[in-house]
Structures are given as C-alpha cells and as structure tokens.
Design an enzyme around this catalytic site. Structure first.
Site, PDB file in Angstrom:
ATOM      1  N   VAL A 128       0.826  -1.205   0.000  1.00  0.00           N
ATOM      2  CA  VAL A 128       0.000   0.000   0.000  1.00  0.00           C
ATOM      3  C   VAL A 128       0.860   1.254   0.000  1.00  0.00           C
ATOM      4  CG1 VAL A 128      -1.770   1.311   1.237  1.00  0.00           C
ATOM      5  CG2 VAL A 128      -1.892  -1.178   1.176  1.00  0.00           C
ATOM      6  N   LYS A 177      10.857  -0.153   8.833  1.00  0.00           N
ATOM      7  CA  LYS A 177      11.437  -0.929   9.931  1.00  0.00           C
ATOM      8  C   LYS A 177      12.789  -1.514   9.536  1.00  0.00           C
ATOM      9  CE  LYS A 177       9.245  -3.809  13.289  1.00  0.00           C
ATOM     10  NZ  LYS A 177       8.303  -4.901  13.556  1.00  0.00           N
ATOM     11  N   GLU A 183     -10.626   6.431   5.494  1.00  0.00           N
ATOM     12  CA  GLU A 183     -11.478   5.787   4.490  1.00  0.00           C
ATOM     13  C   GLU A 183     -10.920   4.444   4.069  1.00  0.00           C
ATOM     14  OE1 GLU A 183     -14.417   7.758   3.201  1.00  0.00           O
ATOM     15  OE2 GLU A 183     -14.838   5.618   3.103  1.00  0.00           O
ATOM     16  N   GLY A 215      -3.392 -14.006  -3.500  1.00  0.00           N
ATOM     17  CA  GLY A 215      -3.112 -12.838  -2.660  1.00  0.00           C
ATOM     18  C   GLY A 215      -4.330 -12.244  -1.998  1.00  0.00           C
ATOM     19  N   GLU A 219      -4.154 -14.029   3.686  1.00  0.00           N
ATOM     20  CA  GLU A 219      -2.810 -14.130   4.254  1.00  0.00           C
ATOM     21  C   GLU A 219      -2.439 -15.594   4.488  1.00  0.00           C
ATOM     22  OE1 GLU A 219      -1.255 -11.160   5.195  1.00  0.00           O
ATOM     23  OE2 GLU A 219      -2.965 -10.020   4.466  1.00  0.00           O
ATOM     24  N   ASP A 238     -11.484  -9.273  11.018  1.00  0.00           N
ATOM     25  CA  ASP A 238     -11.319  -8.106  10.143  1.00  0.00           C
ATOM     26  C   ASP A 238     -12.662  -7.430   9.880  1.00  0.00           C
ATOM     27  OD1 ASP A 238     -11.396  -7.309   6.921  1.00  0.00           O
ATOM     28  OD2 ASP A 238      -9.623  -6.602   7.989  1.00  0.00           O
ATOM     29  N   LYS A 274     -13.936  -3.531  11.051  1.00  0.00           N
ATOM     30  CA  LYS A 274     -14.459  -2.525  10.130  1.00  0.00           C
ATOM     31  C   LYS A 274     -15.869  -2.082  10.550  1.00  0.00           C
ATOM     32  CE  LYS A 274     -11.833  -4.199   6.162  1.00  0.00           C
ATOM     33  NZ  LYS A 274     -11.794  -5.259   5.150  1.00  0.00           N
ATOM     34  N   GLY A 329      -6.534  -4.587  -1.569  1.00  0.00           N
ATOM     35  CA  GLY A 329      -5.580  -4.517  -2.671  1.00  0.00           C
ATOM     36  C   GLY A 329      -4.826  -3.207  -2.578  1.00  0.00           C
TER      37      GLY A 329
END
Lengths: 425, 425
Positions: free
Chosen positions: B25, B49, B131, B189, B192, B203, B207, B305
């Site tokens: 991202v 990192k 968003e 993809g 995970e 998840d 949200k 994505g």
C-alpha cells in the site's frame, strides 16, 4: 456520550440561505433542514413566483423579489431549485458575482451554460455545487472530483434518467407497451405531463454533459453529444432482447480511446443480465466507473424525487461549511482530451423497410432477420454516421447498441476480417 | 482549455507528508502521488522498519527513526499504512498531539482504540481520516458523514471482507471445498498465510465497529459486537442454499429497531439472488444503505488490494487540503442509540448431532431435516443466545441467518402464533 455537544462551533461557518423555489424539492429541503439542526444552516428567505399559493411554511419567509435574497449581505448561500433555465442562470450568476456560494439542481441550465459557470467560479472564487443535478442522491460528482484526479478514468457508463428507466423496466418485466408504461410513469409521478425532455433523452444528455466536465474536463454543449432517448424502441426490440438474454437500458457512456481521445454518447443499449446496469430498475439510477486505481466502482440510488434530490442539495450545503468547491482538476491541471468521432459502434437496428437503411455505410453486417412487418440487423458502423445523419432515428427505425459497442479504429480491420471468416466469406 | 493552469494556488494548503510503511500500500501510494502532481502533496520522508530491503524509491527518502517524521515541523500530514496495531496507534496519537493531521488504513488499530482516537480529534482539533480502513475504494465513511446526518439511517448492511467473499464465491459458483477455495485465495493474494483474521471474521467486525461510529455514533469495542466468520460453513450449507435459490455471504448489518436502539452483528447470511449483496462477488465489497431521505443506496467496489487502498488514502489526503475532518454528527449532536440485544433472529443451523443444539432456547422451529451425517433446522431464537453462548459455533455447528433475519420484540408473539398455525398446531 448521550448529550448533544456542539463540537465544531470554532471553525464552522454559519450558513444563511436564500432559497429560490418552493416546489416539491424546495419544500423537501426546507423540511430536511428543519430536522437537521446540527448543520448550523438556516433558510432566511424563500423567493417564489406566485405569492397566492398556500405553502407549508410561515408566510413571512416568502418574497417575490429576488433582490431581497441576492443583495442581502447576511445571506451567504443561494440555493436554486426552480424549473426555468434562464431565470435560474440569472440567479446563480448574480449570486456568485455578489460573493455568495450557489447550489443548484437545474441540469438543463448547467449543461447549457457550462463555460460561463466555470468562468464565474474561477473569477469569483465562490463555490458552485450541483450534486442534485446529476443522479440526485448518488454522490457521483463528489466522487469524480475526489477519487479520479488525472488520467486514470478508463470509462464510465450510467443510467441517469429515472423516468425512461422506469418505462423500460415496465416494458420488460411486465411486458407493457411503451404507451402503457409511459402512462403508468406519469400516474406515479415519474414522468411529466410533457415527457419529451425525459423520453427523447434531453435530460440524460444534459446530465452527461455535466458529468463529462468532472470526469474528463471536457466542456461540451449537450447539442454536440450524440444522443437519443427511448422514443423509437418497440415491443419487438424487447422480444429480441429477451431472446438474447439482454435488457434494454438508456445508457450514457464515455470511454477513453487508445488515441487518448474520448468517445461519449447517450443511447439505448443491450445490457447483459450480469451487468451492474441490468440491476438498475424502475426509477433508480446507477453509475459504473472503471479506472486504473479503484478498478471498478458502482453506485446505485434514487436519481430523482423530492427527497433524494433534497438530500443531495443538503450534502452540498453541508460541504460549504468548510468552503468545499469543485476543482475541475482534469480541466485545469491536465491536457483535456477531445471528444472523438474516430471509432466504430456495433449496433442492432430494427426498421420497417430496407429503403430507410444505408446498408453501404456499415463496415459489415453480422446478422439480419426479416419479417413481413419488421426487420432487424446487427452490424458495425462508423460513429460519424450517428453524428452526422438522422436515418437511425427516423421512419420508425430503432437503434440499440450492442454490449461493449465501441470498436477502436485500430481494431476494425482485424475484426472485419474475423467477421467475414465466421460468415464463411 | 488545453493548458495546465494552477487555479487554486491561493487557498490550497501544501501538504508535506510523512509516510509510515512502504509495503504494497505504501509503495502504491508513493507511485500514485508521483502521478498526481496537481494535488500539491509530496512525501518528504518514509519511515520503515528494515533498512536493508531494496525499495523502488530513492534511498534518501527512507529512515528508521520515527521522530524524524513526527517532530518535523514541515511535515503537516502523517500517513500510516503499517501492519502493527500498537505502533500504529503510537504514531497516530503522537502525530495528532504534535499538531499534524493523520491518515490511516489500520482497521484493527482504529477499532480497538475508538474512544481514544475520538478524544484526540476533539482535543487537538486535527483531522484523523481513515477511508482506507473500511472497504478501501468505496467512499462509505465519507458518504455516511456527508449524507446521513441525524436519525434517518434505517439500516445498513455490507460485505466488508474481500477474502471471505472470494472464498464463498468460489465455494458457490465453482463448487470448491472450503479448503480449496482458501488455498486459491492465498495463491491469488486475497488471503494471508495466516487467514484467521479474515476467515474468522475479526477483520469484518473491526471494520463494522468503525462504521457503526460514523453511521449511528455508537462507540463499541469490536469484542462487544456479536460476530462470526465463515469458518463453520460447510459444503452441505452451500447445497441447501442453492436449493432455496440463495447465496451465502458474510454480512455485517446494523438496523434501527422500533424502540430506537440498534441491532448490529457480523454473521453469515442467506442472501436472495436479487439482493444487491448477491451481486458482490469475489474480492469485491458492497454496502447497502436504507434511509428516509435517499431511500436505498448501494456502493460497490474493491475493498482491498494495494491500489484500491492507496486510492482511498489519496482521497483522504486530497480532502485535507481544505481541512476536511470527520464531524461524527451522530455522536456529538444527537442522542446516541444503544446497541440492543432485545430482538430475535431467524436462522438456519446445521449440525452433527442434536445434543449440540439447545432446542428449548428457540422460540419456534420452522423446519428441520436430518440425514445420517448432518442435520439442519430453521428457527427463531433470541439474539441473547448468540451474544451469551457459543454452541452455535462449536462442535462443527454452522449458523447462517435467514434473509430479513431480525424480528422485533413486539412482533414475536404474532409471528409465533402464525408459525404454529401454519404448522397445524
């Protein structure tokens, strides 16, 4: 967390509104604002044409003198929801020139005055917002402005007129004739007593002209955009569509061509059953956007009606509190693509007699059927035929685009060869 | 109209961004910003990192020292797209306290720190936009903020997790087993290597906690929201669904009850073929909103994505130029409704053995089928059963809500009577 706390007094602008028009949308907006106290926006005065009418609001709210609103320094936002183009344009121009923001729902007025409205926004620095003018409660303009900076919008297609979509849905799902479907639409308030503006596609192309500016920076008078409404569609077309497992919709489309230019038009089209637009029924609208970034997006909602329209106006008013304005990034920050005619379209054409069809203009014809009364063909023709001639919408001829109708210049030779091979030639 | 003109230099803030994270991202955002020069926003520094990695950007852009970004007065926006909750929260809090706006895509972090994040926004007056944390490229938060002031949102339901929706689509349309569908998702993809966060519904409920705040002003830790993922769904369930002409989707729902409270949960559900959510396939997300004003709205797009997420972050960055911030109107300007458990749900439950099902807890059972290996029933039970017990997701038991699953307290007696009559009792 149960109390009402004013969190935002510090930076929020108080909006004092002058409202032009108190028909169904105007009254809807008035009622909505009354229920939305947290917005810190009030209607100070309403300008109407006919003082005598009984209205659901205090008499002292109303005036017939537009200057009472336009010259009032306390009023910082003009909201215009009247039904006449030229007065609406006068009101909006004067508002902007007098240092006020303007919010409008008048698609015809906006489409016909695009260059001047853009000029006024640039000149005055004031906001002119018109979400209600394009698909009402669907935030399509806001989305095009916020999500699609620069060159990345591949295509958009939409059903932008609820009236015609209602008629088409009834013709299809309940096998009503065009006449009966139109009558039902009028009874339910989805079509005017003079339905020409909707049925002949004028309303749709006005909205499309507005959206093309936000989508691609293209500023074109609606007269320069090829369009038709549903006035030529016949029951026979609906039967053929059903056989092929299609719907018929009035689709506004725009597509970026390989040459960087844009193909745009508003025409009836065959739509596959699994297409997003097939899902858009009755008076609903829908917009499909394809881009490099967000891939495919689909928005669906009510495109007309007093409350959906009022909700869009309300959302624009809300945005004015932080001085939101359209940036027209594609217009001002990029090379604006031209509208192009250099492409081909595949279409179904049904007609009464071969004499009405210039067969030689077609690149090729893939199929044709002839009954005594009615005939049809499916073929590929240059878009310039539709732009420069009228045969395709005269003499009871009905043109309906195929799904994926645009064929690019560079592809035409290959596809023609393939088509001839398939036909055994 | 062909030139690039900077129209907005006067009032636009220049955004100098400190970016945390350069994974898919972060890099997507970097590339997108490079192509979006008209935005007047640049990434000054990127904090990562692991310094050794090869990255597609100049070396001098990177640092491992977060204070280089957080303490730099020139940087006015922090964008956080890392994958760890606590560090992400540290970064965002420090950013806001240091007078910087913050943009985040970290749904888990946000859901788990809602009260503190709200407090920080109120305290510092800075914007915190996210968003990208709720359905990526679908502008759902922005829409809830802009279009749904006050009490008028009847209900919302959504598919918010692309991973599980992809798996369910494959189980349905290609009759893959859960295992094979999951494997395919991982290969493409969409899941995970440890898929638990998606498959078990964590998840999705994260949200939903975020969206409940913007939709109703409800601030609840995700642990307090009843949820399940798709981990218990069996091929047999898919077969039953097909017989009944349903799809199975993992649906996050919220509904205003007659008593003014809100029912909310994230559970698998049977969805009719003509439901908007049935249309949402593979890794796409979709949100259906029902309200008094705009009636029904549906938004559809890619919910995950790198590019869809980056496009949402980009849209938030764009809004910061005019100091956009969430107002949380439902939270601060209205009485906030409570989450309620006082209602009933109709559900299909499949199971291995009757011993696992507390039959007496059901208000009534409408149908049941028993095979040697597997059994199922359809019945109505109090929502408190799901809130306070685990039988419905243990021992290979699978619960899938019926379409229109919520039955209000006041209706239960009438419907129970009707159901008994139908059963001839």
């Amino acid at each position: 967390m149960g109390k009402a706390i004013n969190n935002n007094g510090k930076y929020h602008k108080k909006l004092t509104i002058g409202l032009f028009g108190f028909g169904v949308v105007g009254e809807g907006l008035y009622k909505a604002l009354q229920q939305t106290s947290s917005l810190n926006a009030t209607i100070k005065k309403v300008c109407i044409k006919h003082p005598g009418k009984k209205r659901n609001a205090p008499e002292e709210l109303f005036t017939t003198d537009k200057d009472e609103l336009l010259n009032d320094e306390e009023i910082n936002v003009i909201v215009e929801v009247i039904n006449e183009s030229e007065p609406a344009f006068e009101i909006v121009s004067t508002a902007l020139l007098n240092g006020k923001h303007a919010v409008s729902a008048s698609k015809k007025m906006i489409a016909e005055h695009l260059p001047k409205l853009l000029e006024l926004q640039k000149q005055t620095g004031k906001s002119f917002l018109c979400e209600a003018a394009a698909c009402a409660s669907i935030p399509v303009i806001r989305n095009l402005e916020e999500y699609y900076d620069n060159d990345l919008l591949h295509s958009l297609k939409a059903i932008v007129n609820g009236s015609t979509n209602f008629i088409l849905t009834k013709m299809f799902e309940e096998s009503l004739s065009f006449k009966d479907a139109l009558l039902l639409a009028q009874q339910l308030g989805f079509a005017e007593s003079d339905p020409t503006l909707d049925v002949d596609g004028w309303d749709a192309v006005n909205k499309w002209a507005i959206l093309l500016t936000h989508a691609y920076g293209i500023v074109e008078h609606p007269d320069n955009i090829v369009f038709s409404g549903i006035q030529n569609i016949q029951s026979g077309d609906a039967l053929v569509a059903k056989e092929k497992h299609y719907d018929i919709k009035l689709v506004a489309q725009a597509k970026k061509l390989l040459n960087g230019k844009v193909a745009a038009f508003v025409l009836p089209q065959f739509v596959k059953a699994d297409d997003h637009l097939s899902f858009v029924k009755n008076e609903y609208n829908g917009v499909v956007l394809e881009s490099s970034f967000a891939d495919k997006q689909f928005f669906y909602g009510k495109g007309a009606g007093s409350f959906p329209t009022a909700s869009a106006v309300l959302s624009d008013i809300s945005a004015l509190r932080y001085n939101y304005r359209y940036e027209y990034k594609k217009l001002y920050h990029h090379i604006v693509p031209e509208l192009s005619e250099d492409f081909y379209v595949k279409a179904y054409v049904s007609f009464d007699d071969w004499q009405y069809i210039p067969k030689e203009k077609f690149e090729w014809i893939e199929e044709w059927h002839a009954e005594a009364e009615r005939k049809y063909l499916v073929g590929v023709l240059p878009f310039t035929e539709l732009k420069n001639n009228n045969w395709w919408r005269e003499n009871n001829t009905s043109l309906i685009l195929s799904p994926e109708p645009v064929i690019e210049d560079v592809e035409i030779r290959r596809l023609k060869k393939k088509s001839l091979e398939l036909a055994g030639i």
